[in-house]
Design an enzyme around this catalytic site. Structure first.
Site, PDB file in Angstrom:
ATOM      1  N   ASP A 199      36.753  45.102  45.237  1.00 59.06           N
ATOM      2  CA  ASP A 199      36.588  44.170  44.137  1.00 59.06           C
ATOM      3  C   ASP A 199      35.231  43.502  44.356  1.00 59.06           C
ATOM      4  OD1 ASP A 199      37.307  42.455  41.919  1.00 59.06           O
ATOM      5  OD2 ASP A 199      37.708  40.893  43.400  1.00 59.06           O
TER       6      ASP A 199
ATOM      7  N   ASP B 252      33.936  39.830  42.621  1.00 59.53           N
ATOM      8  CA  ASP B 252      33.980  38.369  42.634  1.00 59.53           C
ATOM      9  C   ASP B 252      35.072  37.845  43.555  1.00 59.53           C
ATOM     10  OD1 ASP B 252      31.943  37.546  40.601  1.00 59.53           O
ATOM     11  OD2 ASP B 252      33.164  38.852  39.339  1.00 59.53           O
TER      12      ASP B 252
END
Length: 221
Positions: free
Chosen positions: A13, A15
């Protein structure tokens, strides 16, 4: 500790996992809300973490009313985010060391994120990471976003890796559910939200930081 089996690829991922941006998005939300004369409960922001912009609109309208102009509010939110990010950009602890280890091991890696490709490129360039990922799956690259498994499955497909052989790294509950639904070995590195017992059950490990993930990868090869 070792992974259930040897990973052939790692899918990140972005953020809150690679970059310490979720706290910046939260600060930007408060600034945008203040500017608009509104108050945004923590629960509303928490529900937006890891979610596509198109999925956030209904969440905010359910709180502020059906006539709430989310697109206009989101534009203000983004404007405040980039203003804050100019002076507060930071990689998460262990991110650089993990990427260096993957380079030495020759392990393929991708990003699977709910952010736009423009945002991804901007963050990677700011941290000198352009070219460090083999593939990027961003908002709009799949029909369904997280928590559906589509972003992680698309990343595995582009890497030419079987989903069960991929190590997926996430910080948010929505992301963990997405990676687990894709059948991947899922590790959560919590950022703003701590895992529930249900989330822990979907993970092979809840790690304290990406240094621990690096050690896990090295121990599993």
């Amino acid at each position: 500790m070792r992974l259930p089996h040897r990973p052939s690829a790692v899918i990140f991922d972005m953020d809150g996992l690679l970059f310490d941006t979720e706290a910046l998005w939260q600060a930007a939300l408060l600034a945008a809300a203040t500017e608009a004369g509104r108050a945004v409960p923590d629960a509303v922001y928490a529900g937006s973490i890891g979610v596509r912009r198109s999925q956030c609109g209904p969440l905010f309208r359910s709180h502020f009313g059906a006539d709430f102009d989310f697109d206009d509010f989101h534009a203000s939110w983004r404007r405040h985010f980039w203003r804050i990010a100019e002076t507060r950009r930071a990689m998460k602890p262990g991110a650089a060391e993990l990427l260096d280890a993957l380079d030495r091991l020759g392990l393929a890696r991708a990003i699977a994120t709910s952010s736009s490709r423009t945002t991804v490129d901007r963050h990677l360039a700011a941290h000198g990471l352009t070219g460090r990922f083999d593939q990027i799956v961003a908002r709009g690259d799949t029909e369904n976003g997280k928590p559906a498994p589509d972003p992680f499955l698309k990343a595995a497909e582009r890497l030419g890796a079987a989903p069960r052989a991929c190590l997926a790294l996430e910080d948010s509950p929505i992301g963990v559910r997405s990676a687990a639904a894709a059948g991947m070995m899922t590790v959560m590195v919590p950022d703003l939200l701590e895992p529930t017992e249900d989330l822990r059950a979907l993970c092979v490990l809840v790690a304290s930081d990406l240094h621990q993930v690096r050690d896990l990868v090295l121990a599993s090869l």
